[in-house]
Structures are given as C-alpha cells and as structure tokens.
Motif scaffolding. Structure first.
Motif, short mmCIF file in Angstrom:
data_model
loop_
_atom_site.label_atom_id
_atom_site.label_comp_id
_atom_site.label_asym_id
_atom_site.label_seq_id
_atom_site.Cartn_x
_atom_site.Cartn_y
_atom_site.Cartn_z
N TYR A 124 1.03 5.52 0.01
CA TYR A 124 0.29 6.77 0.24
C TYR A 124 1.25 7.94 0.07
O TYR A 124 2.34 7.95 0.65
CB TYR A 124 -0.30 6.78 1.65
N PRO A 153 -7.80 10.07 0.93
CA PRO A 153 -6.78 9.04 0.79
C PRO A 153 -5.99 8.78 2.08
O PRO A 153 -5.68 7.63 2.39
CB PRO A 153 -5.86 9.56 -0.32
N VAL A 163 -3.33 7.32 -2.95
CA VAL A 163 -3.22 6.07 -2.22
C VAL A 163 -3.59 4.94 -3.17
O VAL A 163 -4.52 5.06 -3.97
CB VAL A 163 -4.09 6.03 -0.94
N ILE A 184 0.87 -1.18 0.00
CA ILE A 184 0.00 0.00 0.00
C ILE A 184 0.90 1.22 0.00
O ILE A 184 1.82 1.31 0.83
CB ILE A 184 -0.89 0.05 1.26
N CYS A 210 -8.44 1.39 -1.21
CA CYS A 210 -7.55 2.41 -1.79
C CYS A 210 -8.19 3.10 -2.98
O CYS A 210 -8.07 4.31 -3.14
CB CYS A 210 -6.23 1.78 -2.20
N PHE A 249 -5.67 5.18 3.99
CA PHE A 249 -4.36 4.57 4.25
C PHE A 249 -4.21 4.23 5.73
O PHE A 249 -3.83 3.13 6.09
CB PHE A 249 -3.24 5.51 3.80
#
Length: 127
Positions: A31, A86, A38, A29, A72, A90
């Motif tokens: 960000y 976003p 994200v 993931i 996301c 996250f």
C-alpha cells in the motif's frame, strides 16, 4: 532525483494447522498512500502446504489467496470492500485473523514504483 514515497507492506501467510503454529509466506500486500495504490500478489507452494498438512484444502487456500488479490484490485472482485479507498482495503486485509490465510506484521519502506515493489517483495520473500 526520482521522487520516492513511503509504502507499507505485509506478507500473507498460510497457517495450515492453527494448533501447530507453522506457517509459510504465500503473498505480499503493498500500500502506498502517496500514490493511492494497493496491490497483492500471491504464490502458493502446494508442496509446502501439503508437507505441513497432507489433508489441507488446496483449492480453499487458493480461493482465499485470490480473494486477497481481489480486494486489492477493487471493483466487483472486492465484494463488500468495492467502494472503499485503497487505504481502507489495505487496513481491512492486514487486520489480525485466526484463519488459514492471515496477514503478517506491517513493514515500511520508500519506493519510486509501488508496482515494482510488489514483484520485488514477492520474489524476495515468497518464491
């Protein structure tokens, strides 16, 4: 010189049997606050999953990984997080949890292209 922004990332780990503590990376993931970005990309190695737990729910793990990507992406796919920015999405995804799919620690870096970082990190740390 190309402008670079700070980004944060966390690996998504699969822990098939909590009591054993064994895990493997199945996604990342990324960000980037400066770009309001994200995204998550996942890759499930079924061989690893079944080696650690021959009775693992492969379809369930895949669904959980897709859910991370969906949060996301935002919109309808994000469920209750659909209206969150976003950063909030996250932070929600990296919150510690005791499930088969869970986040690893957060790391930081600099990037000119957060979307490229997602692919780079997936190839480097997951595949």
């Amino acid at each position: 010189m190309t402008k670079r922004d700070v980004f944060e990332y966390a690996l998504v780990r699969v822990v098939p049997r909590m009591e054993r503590g064994e895990c493997f990376n199945a996604g990342v993931i990324v960000y980037c606050r400066g770009r309001s970005y994200v995204a998550a990309r996942t890759h499930l190695d079924e061989g690893k999953l079944l080696a650690l737990d021959p009775k693992a729910d492969v379809a369930g793990v895949r669904a959980a990984l897709r859910a991370v990507e969906g949060v996301c992406t935002g919109g309808e796919q994000a469920g209750q997080a659909a209206g969150d920015d976003p950063g909030r999405r996250f932070r929600w995804l990296i919150a510690p949890r005791s499930t088969v799919v869970q986040p690893g620690p957060v790391h930081t870096g600099l990037t000119a292209d957060p979307a490229a970082e997602v692919e780079r990190l997936l190839n480097l740390l997951v595949r």
